[in-house]
Motif scaffolding. Structure first.
Motif, PDB file in Angstrom:
ATOM      1  N   VAL A   1     -16.784  -1.670  38.098  1.00  0.00           N
ATOM      2  CA  VAL A   1     -15.599  -2.534  38.080  1.00  0.00           C
ATOM      3  C   VAL A   1     -15.252  -2.925  36.643  1.00  0.00           C
ATOM      4  N   ALA A   2     -16.260  -3.237  35.843  1.00  0.00           N
ATOM      5  CA  ALA A   2     -16.010  -3.592  34.442  1.00  0.00           C
ATOM      6  C   ALA A   2     -15.393  -2.422  33.685  1.00  0.00           C
ATOM      7  N   VAL A   3     -15.925  -1.232  33.894  1.00  0.00           N
ATOM      8  CA  VAL A   3     -15.381  -0.042  33.230  1.00  0.00           C
ATOM      9  C   VAL A   3     -13.923   0.172  33.646  1.00  0.00           C
ATOM     10  N   GLU A   4     -13.672   0.079  34.921  1.00  0.00           N
ATOM     11  CA  GLU A   4     -12.310   0.298  35.439  1.00  0.00           C
ATOM     12  C   GLU A   4     -11.343  -0.745  34.876  1.00  0.00           C
ATOM     13  N   GLN A   5     -11.765  -2.016  34.843  1.00  0.00           N
ATOM     14  CA  GLN A   5     -10.869  -3.058  34.346  1.00  0.00           C
ATOM     15  C   GLN A   5     -10.632  -2.931  32.849  1.00  0.00           C
ATOM     16  N   LEU A   6     -11.643  -2.567  32.072  1.00  0.00           N
ATOM     17  CA  LEU A   6     -11.436  -2.375  30.633  1.00  0.00           C
ATOM     18  C   LEU A   6     -10.476  -1.210  30.376  1.00  0.00           C
ATOM     19  N   LYS A   7     -10.629  -0.138  31.125  1.00  0.00           N
ATOM     20  CA  LYS A   7      -9.700   1.002  30.980  1.00  0.00           C
ATOM     21  C   LYS A   7      -8.275   0.575  31.324  1.00  0.00           C
ATOM     22  N   ARG A   8      -8.120  -0.195  32.380  1.00  0.00           N
ATOM     23  CA  ARG A   8      -6.785  -0.675  32.773  1.00  0.00           C
ATOM     24  C   ARG A   8      -6.209  -1.631  31.729  1.00  0.00           C
ATOM     25  N   TYR A   9      -7.056  -2.470  31.126  1.00  0.00           N
ATOM     26  CA  TYR A   9      -6.600  -3.366  30.059  1.00  0.00           C
ATOM     27  C   TYR A   9      -6.028  -2.537  28.912  1.00  0.00           C
ATOM     28  N   PHE A  10      -6.791  -1.547  28.446  1.00  0.00           N
ATOM     29  CA  PHE A  10      -6.349  -0.756  27.305  1.00  0.00           C
ATOM     30  C   PHE A  10      -5.174   0.159  27.625  1.00  0.00           C
ATOM     31  N   SER A  11      -4.916   0.412  28.893  1.00  0.00           N
ATOM     32  CA  SER A  11      -3.733   1.198  29.247  1.00  0.00           C
ATOM     33  C   SER A  11      -2.513   0.297  29.452  1.00  0.00           C
ATOM     34  N   GLY A  12      -2.710  -1.022  29.319  1.00  0.00           N
ATOM     35  CA  GLY A  12      -1.613  -1.973  29.469  1.00  0.00           C
ATOM     36  C   GLY A  12      -1.336  -2.390  30.897  1.00  0.00           C
ATOM     37  N   GLU A  13      -2.201  -2.020  31.832  1.00  0.00           N
ATOM     38  CA  GLU A  13      -1.998  -2.320  33.248  1.00  0.00           C
ATOM     39  C   GLU A  13      -2.652  -3.619  33.704  1.00  0.00           C
ATOM     40  N   LEU A  14      -3.567  -4.184  32.901  1.00  0.00           N
ATOM     41  CA  LEU A  14      -4.337  -5.350  33.332  1.00  0.00           C
ATOM     42  C   LEU A  14      -4.275  -6.437  32.276  1.00  0.00           C
ATOM     43  N   LYS A  15      -3.990  -7.656  32.719  1.00  0.00           N
ATOM     44  CA  LYS A  15      -3.929  -8.789  31.794  1.00  0.00           C
ATOM     45  C   LYS A  15      -5.011  -9.818  32.065  1.00  0.00           C
ATOM     46  N   ASP A  16      -5.527  -9.874  33.271  1.00  0.00           N
ATOM     47  CA  ASP A  16      -6.544 -10.849  33.648  1.00  0.00           C
ATOM     48  C   ASP A  16      -7.736 -10.138  34.276  1.00  0.00           C
ATOM     49  N   PHE A  17      -8.894 -10.346  33.697  1.00  0.00           N
ATOM     50  CA  PHE A  17     -10.118  -9.733  34.205  1.00  0.00           C
ATOM     51  C   PHE A  17     -10.674 -10.559  35.357  1.00  0.00           C
ATOM     52  N   THR A  18     -11.197  -9.863  36.358  1.00  0.00           N
ATOM     53  CA  THR A  18     -11.788 -10.539  37.516  1.00  0.00           C
ATOM     54  C   THR A  18     -13.239 -10.110  37.730  1.00  0.00           C
ATOM     55  N   ILE A  19     -13.830  -9.497  36.717  1.00  0.00           N
ATOM     56  CA  ILE A  19     -15.217  -9.055  36.865  1.00  0.00           C
ATOM     57  C   ILE A  19     -16.153 -10.251  36.929  1.00  0.00           C
ATOM     58  N   LYS A  20     -17.268 -10.043  37.566  1.00  0.00           N
ATOM     59  CA  LYS A  20     -18.298 -11.077  37.655  1.00  0.00           C
ATOM     60  C   LYS A  20     -19.022 -11.122  36.309  1.00  0.00           C
ATOM     61  N   MET A  21     -19.041 -12.303  35.693  1.00  0.00           N
ATOM     62  CA  MET A  21     -19.647 -12.453  34.372  1.00  0.00           C
ATOM     63  C   MET A  21     -20.949 -13.254  34.468  1.00  0.00           C
ATOM     64  N   ASN A  22     -21.912 -12.883  33.646  1.00  0.00           N
ATOM     65  CA  ASN A  22     -23.199 -13.565  33.612  1.00  0.00           C
ATOM     66  C   ASN A  22     -23.737 -13.589  32.180  1.00  0.00           C
ATOM     67  N   PRO A  23     -22.990 -14.244  31.264  1.00  0.00           N
ATOM     68  CA  PRO A  23     -23.443 -14.267  29.871  1.00  0.00           C
ATOM     69  C   PRO A  23     -24.574 -15.268  29.666  1.00  0.00           C
ATOM     70  N   SER A  24     -25.430 -14.983  28.689  1.00  0.00           N
ATOM     71  CA  SER A  24     -26.491 -15.916  28.311  1.00  0.00           C
ATOM     72  C   SER A  24     -26.004 -16.767  27.155  1.00  0.00           C
ATOM     73  N   GLY A  25     -26.247 -18.070  27.240  1.00  0.00           N
ATOM     74  CA  GLY A  25     -25.854 -18.972  26.165  1.00  0.00           C
ATOM     75  C   GLY A  25     -26.202 -20.398  26.525  1.00  0.00           C
ATOM     76  N   THR A  26     -25.994 -21.284  25.553  1.00  0.00           N
ATOM     77  CA  THR A  26     -26.231 -22.706  25.803  1.00  0.00           C
ATOM     78  C   THR A  26     -25.110 -23.254  26.684  1.00  0.00           C
ATOM     79  N   GLU A  27     -25.317 -24.444  27.208  1.00  0.00           N
ATOM     80  CA  GLU A  27     -24.266 -25.067  28.026  1.00  0.00           C
ATOM     81  C   GLU A  27     -22.984 -25.258  27.210  1.00  0.00           C
ATOM     82  N   PHE A  28     -23.127 -25.671  25.945  1.00  0.00           N
ATOM     83  CA  PHE A  28     -21.953 -25.862  25.098  1.00  0.00           C
ATOM     84  C   PHE A  28     -21.232 -24.533  24.871  1.00  0.00           C
ATOM     85  N   GLN A  29     -21.983 -23.478  24.563  1.00  0.00           N
ATOM     86  CA  GLN A  29     -21.361 -22.169  24.371  1.00  0.00           C
ATOM     87  C   GLN A  29     -20.600 -21.743  25.625  1.00  0.00           C
ATOM     88  N   LYS A  30     -21.201 -21.952  26.774  1.00  0.00           N
ATOM     89  CA  LYS A  30     -20.542 -21.570  28.027  1.00  0.00           C
ATOM     90  C   LYS A  30     -19.267 -22.376  28.250  1.00  0.00           C
TER      91      LYS A  30
END
Length: 156
Positions: free
Chosen positions: A43-72
């Motif tokens: 899904v991430a690959v597909e959405q990034l490809k769509r973003y760069f082709s101009g077809e996607l403006k808002d990502f809906t992928i499930k995100m799980n970044p590591s960081g502090t509470e403030f960073q998040k």
């Protein structure tokens, strides 16, 4: 799990698992070999490809970044900046309720692990200048122009 895709700005490496995407980064290397895409990253690959082709403006992928509470908190604020718009570090600091946290906001912005998807490229200086960008200012300019192209082509 990881996979890579070719983008107009270079090779993009995507890392994640069933819990979500933990890291998306731009690599400075130019050599690229197509690899099998793990199911969890499709899904991430597909959405990034769509973003760069101009077809996607808002990502809906499930995100799980590591960081502090403030960073998040900062990264969540970045995710609220609409496609084609920018905010200053000062505006982000105000939105987060602490105008004096501008340096901390800038530092958290610089630690954003989700290139493009969490749009740190949409943050500029209070004077409208392009300020630091981990992927290089030329990529930041490219992304801002891509999302908000000029109405008239430059003549010279």
């Amino acid at each position: 799990m990881t996979t890579s895709i070719k983008t107009p700005l270079g090779i993009c490496k995507i890392t994640g698992d069933a819990l979500g995407i933990s890291k998306i980064e731009i690599l400075e290397q130019e050599d690229f070999q197509q690899e099998e895409i793990p199911k969890e990253l499709e899904v991430a690959v597909e959405q990034l490809k769509r973003y760069f082709s101009g077809e996607l403006k808002d990502f809906t992928i499930k995100m799980n970044p590591s960081g502090t509470e403030f960073q998040k908190q900062v990264w969540q604020a970045l995710n609220r900046i609409p496609y084609g718009e920018t905010r200053s570090y000062l505006e982000l600091s105000k939105e987060l309720g602490n105008v004096k946290a501008i340096r901390a906001v800038a530092a958290a912005n610089g630690k954003n692990p989700l290139w493009i998807v969490t749009p740190c490229h949409r943050v500029i200086g209070s004077d409208g200048s392009l300020t630091g960008y981990a992927g290089g200012l030329w990529r930041k300019k490219w992304l801002l122009d891509f999302e908000n192209p000029p109405l008239q082509q430059e003549l010279f």
